[in-house]
Design a protein around this motif. Structure first.
Motif, PDB file in Angstrom:
ATOM      1  N   VAL A 206       0.838  -1.194   0.000  1.00  0.00           N
ATOM      2  CA  VAL A 206       0.000   0.000   0.000  1.00  0.00           C
ATOM      3  C   VAL A 206       0.879   1.251   0.000  1.00  0.00           C
ATOM      4  CG1 VAL A 206      -1.529   1.380   1.451  1.00  0.00           C
ATOM      5  CG2 VAL A 206      -2.028  -1.017   1.052  1.00  0.00           C
ATOM      6  N   ARG A 207       0.477   2.229  -0.781  1.00  0.00           N
ATOM      7  CA  ARG A 207       1.186   3.509  -0.849  1.00  0.00           C
ATOM      8  C   ARG A 207       0.196   4.636  -0.570  1.00  0.00           C
ATOM      9  NH1 ARG A 207       1.742   7.390  -4.599  1.00  0.00           N
ATOM     10  NH2 ARG A 207       3.517   8.747  -4.187  1.00  0.00           N
TER      11      ARG A 207
ATOM     12  N   ALA B 263       0.019   7.829   6.879  1.00  0.00           N
ATOM     13  CA  ALA B 263       1.335   7.592   6.285  1.00  0.00           C
ATOM     14  C   ALA B 263       2.448   7.967   7.254  1.00  0.00           C
ATOM     15  CB  ALA B 263       1.463   8.392   4.992  1.00  0.00           C
TER      16      ALA B 263
ATOM     17  N   PHE C 178      -2.605   1.957   8.704  1.00  0.00           N
ATOM     18  CA  PHE C 178      -3.456   1.819   7.524  1.00  0.00           C
ATOM     19  C   PHE C 178      -4.775   1.172   7.895  1.00  0.00           C
ATOM     20  CE2 PHE C 178      -5.136  -0.623   3.905  1.00  0.00           C
ATOM     21  CZ  PHE C 178      -5.288   0.406   2.995  1.00  0.00           C
TER      22      PHE C 178
ATOM     23  N   HIS D  97      -5.654   5.371  -1.851  1.00  0.00           N
ATOM     24  CA  HIS D  97      -4.266   4.932  -1.767  1.00  0.00           C
ATOM     25  C   HIS D  97      -3.842   4.307  -3.087  1.00  0.00           C
ATOM     26  CE1 HIS D  97      -5.045   0.547  -1.593  1.00  0.00           C
ATOM     27  NE2 HIS D  97      -6.134   0.868  -0.910  1.00  0.00           N
TER      28      HIS D  97
ATOM     29  N   PRO E  20       4.422   2.915   3.782  1.00  0.00           N
ATOM     30  CA  PRO E  20       3.398   3.464   2.887  1.00  0.00           C
ATOM     31  C   PRO E  20       3.736   4.852   2.355  1.00  0.00           C
ATOM     32  CG  PRO E  20       2.704   3.725   5.159  1.00  0.00           C
ATOM     33  CD  PRO E  20       3.981   2.928   5.194  1.00  0.00           C
TER      34      PRO E  20
ATOM     35  N   ALA F 121       0.697  -0.448   8.997  1.00  0.00           N
ATOM     36  CA  ALA F 121       0.584  -0.562   7.544  1.00  0.00           C
ATOM     37  C   ALA F 121       1.137  -1.883   7.033  1.00  0.00           C
ATOM     38  CB  ALA F 121       1.310   0.607   6.874  1.00  0.00           C
TER      39      ALA F 121
END
Length: 484
Positions: free
Chosen positions: A81-82, A143, A148, A164, A262, A474
């Motif tokens: 995940v970003r 972040a 997350f 995301h 992330p 995250a």
């Protein structure tokens, strides 16, 4: 009947990286009557869209259109995940002591009595010292904290209203796309491109293979990178953006040992910028300002610019073959996916009528120009003192960016442009992060006393920080994506 009448039946995609396999899979899946053949040429080193790990949230919509689940497209390919990008050192600080900011995806704060949240924040910033603007972003707060949660179904929920992107493993992700495309009926033709056969009417008739033979088609999709080995055979017209996006070299390194995070970290340097995140690190710089630096002359070339006609006759360029920009803000693969979506939605007949292609090219140009503006904003708004930064900041911005800056500096308003890649909140994150401020209050917020607005902002920031602190790490994101 003319040879060019009737529907397109056969498509050749040239290019075997992320962009080429994305195009082949989408065309076959979404237009199942098409025969789709792919010439899986390995992407060159300067095909940035095929090499970057970081993506925008729009990739999830691309997956949804293909019918790919999170398990298929995310978990099994090792994607992470970003949530956004932390920008460090992009300004000298000015009156604001905060030296970094996060551009994440989704809302900042909540409107107050009809006035946008950022207008209240900007008023407070002139007279008080509110929390930094990104502390009011759900995604940015997560972040920074390394937390997350899947966005709440209710966009008005405290931990809602955000998006995301992903950090891809390009090799595994490409293998997944290839398997999916072949499953959908795409035919793979191994080989390399030796030339392009063009008929008397100027249309491409076949791709000539280095191994001998040729592939004929009604439509040719060029995903071969900046060289545009198919589309470039028709003309070499191109608009340069080098004066606004002056970084012309990229050094990229994979780093499998990098811990999952992330948040990408992008740091301004004397003659460009570098990044870490998602299993890669890199340096983007302007060779004219590198001087005697150890890295001078290293890496691959970046030639920022776009084709005014990515689709000409029966050949369409996508990805870096159409528009090439440095990977700042990670727009490269997004532009390719957006072009693929347009091809699906706007597929013409075999005659590729100019009036239809003109609309496709108009939309692509509108989108590309605003991506250019968004990237150029980071340079135009910088007050760093080094010669590189002063040189680029002194260049007059593109008219559309100049208009956006003038509107925002006047009263904090942003004009609407068709085909925007980045939402209003993304523009706000970068504008405010780069210390661009409205000069006057918007009348819309006059009915809310400053003290009342400040109290509401403090309450929101505290509630958001507490909610984020209670979220899972995250590192567990893949578990939640599997359940979503």
């Amino acid at each position: 009947m003319s040879d060019r009448e009737g529907p397109i039946r056969r498509v050749l995609v040239a290019g075997g990286g992320l962009v080429g396999w994305s195009a082949a899979a989408a065309l076959r899946r979404r237009l199942p009557w098409l025969e789709v053949v792919i010439l899986p040429i390995a992407p060159p080193a300067d095909a940035i869209a095929d090499r970057m790990r970081a993506t925008l949230p729009s990739i999830l919509g691309f997956h949804e259109d293909l019918g790919l689940s999170n398990a298929d497209a995310v978990v099994r390919t090792g994607s992470g995940v970003r949530l956004g990008t932390l920008f460090e050192g992009w300004t000298a600080g000015g009156a604001d002591p905060v030296a970094d900011y996060v551009h994440a995806y989704g809302r900042h704060g909540r409107p107050m009595e009809g006035g946008s949240f950022h207008l209240h924040w900007a008023r407070a910033a002139r007279h008080q010292r509110p929390a930094p603007f990104d502390r009011f972003s759900v995604a940015a707060a997560m972040a920074r904290a390394g937390r997350f949660a899947v966005p709440a179904d209710d966009p008005e929920a405290l931990v809602g209203g955000f998006e995301h992107g992903l950090h891809l493993d390009p090799e595994r992700y490409t293998a997944m796309l290839r398997a999916f495309a072949l499953h959908c009926g795409v035919r793979e033709q191994p080989g390399d491109l030796a030339g392009v056969a063009i008929g008397a009417d100027g249309f491409v008739t076949a791709a000539v293979l280095a191994e001998g033979g040729r592939i004929e088609a009604d439509l040719f999709v060029d995903a071969t990178g900046p060289a545009a080995r198919l589309r470039g055979a028709l003309d070499d017209r191109r608009t340069s953006w080098a004066k606004w996006l002056p970084c012309d070299r990229l050094i990229l390194a994979e780093d499998a040992a990098m811990p999952a995070d992330p948040l990408d970290r992008v740091t301004a340097r004397d003659c460009g910028w570098d990044w870490t995140g998602g299993g890669s690190r890199g340096l983007v710089y302007a060779s004219a300002f590198a001087g005697e630096a150890a890295f001078a002359g290293e890496g691959v070339a970046i030639d920022a610019g776009t084709r005014p006609q990515p689709w000409l006759r029966n050949c369409v360029a996508i990805g870096d073959a159409a528009t090439a920009v440095e990977p700042l803000e990670w727009t490269n693969l997004h532009l390719a996916h957006s072009a693929i979506d347009r091809i699906v939605a706007m597929l013409p007949a075999r005659d590729c009528a100019p009036v239809e292609l003109a609309e496709y090219n108009r939309q692509c140009a509108a989108e590309a120009d605003r991506v250019r503006d968004f990237l150029a904003l980071h340079y135009t708004a910088s007050d760093r003192p080094e010669p590189f930064w002063r040189a680029v900041a002194e260049v007059a911005p593109p008219p559309s960016l100049a208009h956006s800056l003038a509107q925002f500096r006047a009263r904090g308003r942003l004009p609407f442009y068709e085909e925007e890649t980045f939402a209003k909140d993304s523009w706000l994150a970068v504008l405010i992060g780069q210390n661009v401020r409205p000069e006057r209050d918007d009348p819309l917020i006059a009915l809310v006393p400053p003290d009342r607005a400040a109290a509401a902002m403090t309450h929101y920031a505290q509630a958001l920080a507490a909610a984020v602190a209670a979220l899972p790490p995250a590192s567990a994101a893949s578990h939640f994506l599997l359940r979503s």
